[in-house]
Design a protein around this motif. Sequence first.
Motif, PDB file in Angstrom:
ATOM      1  N   ALA A  59       7.949  19.121  -1.696  1.00  0.00           N
ATOM      2  CA  ALA A  59       7.646  20.318  -2.486  1.00  0.00           C
ATOM      3  C   ALA A  59       8.406  21.531  -1.962  1.00  0.00           C
ATOM      4  CB  ALA A  59       6.147  20.579  -2.467  1.00  0.00           C
ATOM      5  N   GLY A  60       8.657  21.562  -0.660  1.00  0.00           N
ATOM      6  CA  GLY A  60       9.451  22.642  -0.091  1.00  0.00           C
ATOM      7  C   GLY A  60       8.848  24.021  -0.265  1.00  0.00           C
ATOM      8  N   GLY A  61       7.531  24.096  -0.347  1.00  0.00           N
ATOM      9  CA  GLY A  61       6.876  25.386  -0.495  1.00  0.00           C
ATOM     10  C   GLY A  61       6.731  25.841  -1.926  1.00  0.00           C
ATOM     11  N   ASP A  62       7.317  25.117  -2.876  1.00  0.00           N
ATOM     12  CA  ASP A  62       7.214  25.487  -4.293  1.00  0.00           C
ATOM     13  C   ASP A  62       5.904  24.984  -4.878  1.00  0.00           C
ATOM     14  OD1 ASP A  62       9.713  26.598  -4.123  1.00  0.00           O
ATOM     15  OD2 ASP A  62      10.746  24.849  -4.962  1.00  0.00           O
ATOM     16  N   LYS A  63       5.477  25.604  -5.965  1.00  0.00           N
ATOM     17  CA  LYS A  63       4.283  25.150  -6.670  1.00  0.00           C
ATOM     18  C   LYS A  63       4.624  23.868  -7.429  1.00  0.00           C
ATOM     19  CE  LYS A  63       0.869  26.484 -10.163  1.00  0.00           C
ATOM     20  NZ  LYS A  63       0.983  25.215 -10.902  1.00  0.00           N
ATOM     21  N   ILE A  64       3.758  22.865  -7.304  1.00  0.00           N
ATOM     22  CA  ILE A  64       3.945  21.633  -8.057  1.00  0.00           C
ATOM     23  C   ILE A  64       2.702  21.392  -8.907  1.00  0.00           C
ATOM     24  CG2 ILE A  64       5.549  20.561  -6.440  1.00  0.00           C
ATOM     25  CD1 ILE A  64       3.204  18.966  -5.293  1.00  0.00           C
ATOM     26  N   ASP A  65       2.874  20.605  -9.960  1.00  0.00           N
ATOM     27  CA  ASP A  65       1.794  20.402 -10.923  1.00  0.00           C
ATOM     28  C   ASP A  65       0.949  19.169 -10.646  1.00  0.00           C
ATOM     29  OD1 ASP A  65       2.423  22.594 -12.968  1.00  0.00           O
ATOM     30  OD2 ASP A  65       4.354  21.576 -12.789  1.00  0.00           O
ATOM     31  N   ALA A  66       1.522  18.172  -9.984  1.00  0.00           N
ATOM     32  CA  ALA A  66       0.783  16.936  -9.729  1.00  0.00           C
ATOM     33  C   ALA A  66       1.494  16.120  -8.662  1.00  0.00           C
ATOM     34  CB  ALA A  66       0.641  16.115 -11.010  1.00  0.00           C
ATOM     35  N   VAL A  67       0.746  15.199  -8.067  1.00  0.00           N
ATOM     36  CA  VAL A  67       1.291  14.235  -7.106  1.00  0.00           C
ATOM     37  C   VAL A  67       0.902  12.838  -7.582  1.00  0.00           C
ATOM     38  CG1 VAL A  67       1.214  13.362  -4.740  1.00  0.00           C
ATOM     39  CG2 VAL A  67       1.163  15.831  -5.156  1.00  0.00           C
ATOM     40  N   GLY A  68       1.900  11.961  -7.699  1.00  0.00           N
ATOM     41  CA  GLY A  68       1.650  10.574  -8.054  1.00  0.00           C
ATOM     42  C   GLY A  68       2.053   9.672  -6.905  1.00  0.00           C
ATOM     43  N   ILE A  69       1.210   8.697  -6.585  1.00  0.00           N
ATOM     44  CA  ILE A  69       1.435   7.841  -5.416  1.00  0.00           C
ATOM     45  C   ILE A  69       1.311   6.381  -5.821  1.00  0.00           C
ATOM     46  CG2 ILE A  69       0.639   7.250  -3.079  1.00  0.00           C
ATOM     47  CD1 ILE A  69      -0.725  10.094  -3.100  1.00  0.00           C
ATOM     48  N   GLY A  70       2.306   5.578  -5.447  1.00  0.00           N
ATOM     49  CA  GLY A  70       2.263   4.140  -5.678  1.00  0.00           C
ATOM     50  C   GLY A  70       1.821   3.419  -4.412  1.00  0.00           C
ATOM     51  N   LEU A  71       0.770   2.614  -4.530  1.00  0.00           N
ATOM     52  CA  LEU A  71       0.243   1.843  -3.403  1.00  0.00           C
ATOM     53  C   LEU A  71       0.090   0.381  -3.824  1.00  0.00           C
ATOM     54  CD1 LEU A  71      -2.620   4.212  -2.146  1.00  0.00           C
ATOM     55  CD2 LEU A  71      -0.516   3.691  -0.920  1.00  0.00           C
ATOM     56  N   PRO A  72       0.231  -0.547  -2.887  1.00  0.00           N
ATOM     57  CA  PRO A  72       0.058  -1.956  -3.242  1.00  0.00           C
ATOM     58  C   PRO A  72      -1.417  -2.313  -3.410  1.00  0.00           C
ATOM     59  CG  PRO A  72       0.467  -1.761  -0.896  1.00  0.00           C
ATOM     60  CD  PRO A  72       0.597  -0.376  -1.466  1.00  0.00           C
ATOM     61  N   GLY A  73      -1.702  -3.167  -4.391  1.00  0.00           N
ATOM     62  CA  GLY A  73      -3.061  -3.662  -4.541  1.00  0.00           C
ATOM     63  C   GLY A  73      -3.701  -3.296  -5.859  1.00  0.00           C
ATOM     64  N   ILE A  74      -4.990  -3.551  -5.944  1.00  0.00           N
ATOM     65  CA  ILE A  74      -5.780  -3.254  -7.143  1.00  0.00           C
ATOM     66  C   ILE A  74      -6.329  -1.837  -6.997  1.00  0.00           C
ATOM     67  CG2 ILE A  74      -7.788  -3.910  -8.520  1.00  0.00           C
ATOM     68  CD1 ILE A  74      -7.424  -6.775  -7.481  1.00  0.00           C
ATOM     69  N   ILE A  75      -5.883  -0.960  -7.889  1.00  0.00           N
ATOM     70  CA  ILE A  75      -6.239   0.457  -7.822  1.00  0.00           C
ATOM     71  C   ILE A  75      -7.103   0.809  -9.022  1.00  0.00           C
ATOM     72  CG2 ILE A  75      -5.358   2.802  -7.542  1.00  0.00           C
ATOM     73  CD1 ILE A  75      -4.274   0.874  -5.422  1.00  0.00           C
ATOM     74  N   GLN A  76      -8.251   1.401  -8.773  1.00  0.00           N
ATOM     75  CA  GLN A  76      -9.138   1.840  -9.852  1.00  0.00           C
ATOM     76  C   GLN A  76      -9.671   3.234  -9.519  1.00  0.00           C
ATOM     77  OE1 GLN A  76      -9.648   0.253 -12.668  1.00  0.00           O
ATOM     78  NE2 GLN A  76      -8.849  -1.775 -12.201  1.00  0.00           N
ATOM     79  N   HIS A  77      -9.258   4.215 -10.337  1.00  0.00           N
ATOM     80  CA  HIS A  77      -9.762   5.591 -10.208  1.00  0.00           C
ATOM     81  C   HIS A  77      -9.575   6.140  -8.792  1.00  0.00           C
ATOM     82  CE1 HIS A  77     -11.413   4.784 -14.140  1.00  0.00           C
ATOM     83  NE2 HIS A  77     -12.143   3.794 -13.644  1.00  0.00           N
ATOM     84  N   GLY A  78      -8.405   5.882  -8.220  1.00  0.00           N
ATOM     85  CA  GLY A  78      -8.087   6.424  -6.901  1.00  0.00           C
ATOM     86  C   GLY A  78      -8.577   5.596  -5.739  1.00  0.00           C
ATOM     87  N   LEU A  79      -9.359   4.563  -6.035  1.00  0.00           N
ATOM     88  CA  LEU A  79      -9.917   3.698  -4.997  1.00  0.00           C
ATOM     89  C   LEU A  79      -9.095   2.414  -4.888  1.00  0.00           C
ATOM     90  CD1 LEU A  79     -12.441   3.155  -3.078  1.00  0.00           C
ATOM     91  CD2 LEU A  79     -13.381   1.882  -5.020  1.00  0.00           C
ATOM     92  N   VAL A  80      -8.748   2.027  -3.667  1.00  0.00           N
ATOM     93  CA  VAL A  80      -8.043   0.764  -3.437  1.00  0.00           C
ATOM     94  C   VAL A  80      -9.106  -0.330  -3.293  1.00  0.00           C
ATOM     95  CG1 VAL A  80      -6.410  -0.489  -1.997  1.00  0.00           C
ATOM     96  CG2 VAL A  80      -6.171   1.988  -2.278  1.00  0.00           C
ATOM     97  N   GLU A  81      -9.275  -1.113  -4.357  1.00  0.00           N
ATOM     98  CA  GLU A  81     -10.316  -2.150  -4.325  1.00  0.00           C
ATOM     99  C   GLU A  81      -9.895  -3.365  -3.496  1.00  0.00           C
ATOM    100  OE1 GLU A  81     -11.424  -3.050  -8.345  1.00  0.00           O
ATOM    101  OE2 GLU A  81     -12.641  -1.250  -8.520  1.00  0.00           O
ATOM    102  N   GLU A  82      -8.604  -3.640  -3.471  1.00  0.00           N
ATOM    103  CA  GLU A  82      -8.085  -4.775  -2.711  1.00  0.00           C
ATOM    104  C   GLU A  82      -6.602  -4.542  -2.458  1.00  0.00           C
ATOM    105  OE1 GLU A  82      -8.240  -7.311  -0.403  1.00  0.00           O
ATOM    106  OE2 GLU A  82      -9.865  -8.098  -1.662  1.00  0.00           O
TER     107      GLU A  82
END
Length: 295
Positions: A59-82
Motif C-alpha cells: 500500500a505504501g501509505g496510500d489509502k486502499i479500498d480492500a485486501v484480498g488474500i488467497g490461502l490453501p484449503g476450504i475457506i468459508q466466510h473468512g474461516l479456514v475450515e480445513e
Amino acid sequence: MQRSVGVTTAENIAAGLVEGHKLIGPLHVFEESSNSELLHEMPSTAIAQAIATVVSAAAGGDKIDAVGIGLPGIIQHGLVEESPNLRQLKGANMQELVSSALRQSEMDVPVRIYNDADAVAAGLAATRGHLDRLVRVWTLGHGIGFGIYPSHEGIWEGGHLVVSLDPREKYCGCGGRGHLEGIMGYRAMRLRFLDMEPDEVFENAKAGDHRCVEFVKLWHAALAAGTANSIHLAGPGKFFITGFGAKNVDINLLHQYLDDMVKMSPLQGYVFEVVPGSTDVAVIGAAVNASRAQH
C-alpha cells in the motif's frame, strides 16, 4: 478507480497493489516465507502478521479500498475450515486475524479471504478479459488446487478428487486414498520417492529410468482423470495449468489420456494452456475478487 492489495500464499507470502486489473507496483515478499518449510511451521497468528506486513508495504501509505488474500484449503466466510497443506490454519479465522494485525498498523480496510486456486482463476479471468465466462485452472505445487471463476456455491476441492481405486494410493496430505493430490503433489511425490526430489523424478524419466517413466505416465493420467471429471460435470472448455509443477506437463501425453476418457462428442471441445509464473496472476485475482465484493 479502486485500488486494492492482493496477497498470495501459494509459494511464499507476496502482495501487490492492484488497480484496473493490473499490478501498479512491485511485489512485496515476506522473505522468511521463501523457505517453504518455515512457512509450514509458522503459527496462524504469525502468518497473519506476515500478511499484514506485506500488505502495508504494498500500500505504501496510500489509502486502499480492500485486501484480498488467497490461502490453501476450504475457506468459508473468512474461516479456514480445513487446510491439509498448511495444517496450522485449520479453524483459524484468518479474516479477523489479518484485520486485527492491519489495525495495529492503523489500516482499517475490508479483508476478504479466498481459496488460493480460485484467486488464480480470477486473476486469469481479469488479465485475459474473461470476466464474463467460466475459467478453470489447475495449480500444481506442494498440493494440487482447482480454481474456478466466477465462484460457485460449493467446496470445489479438485485436488482431492478420487482418480484411483488402488488402496496403495495413500499419499495425500488429507489422509484420503486415491486422491489426485496424492499422486501429483510435490509433498506426496517426496513420500513416494524417498530417494529423489520431485524434479529429479521427471529428469530421470527423460533419461529412461523405468520406475520414473511409469510414474510420469500415472501423473499425467491422474491429471487427465481430474479434468475428465470436471468436463463430465461442467462441460468442455479451456483449462489453464499453472504453478511450479506446471513445467513438467507434457500436453500431448495429457491429451492422449484425456481423449481415452472423454468420448461423448458434445464434450470434446477442450483445450489446455500452461501459464508459467502464477504469483502475479494470483495477487491480481485476490485483489479483483476483493474489489468486486465491495460492490
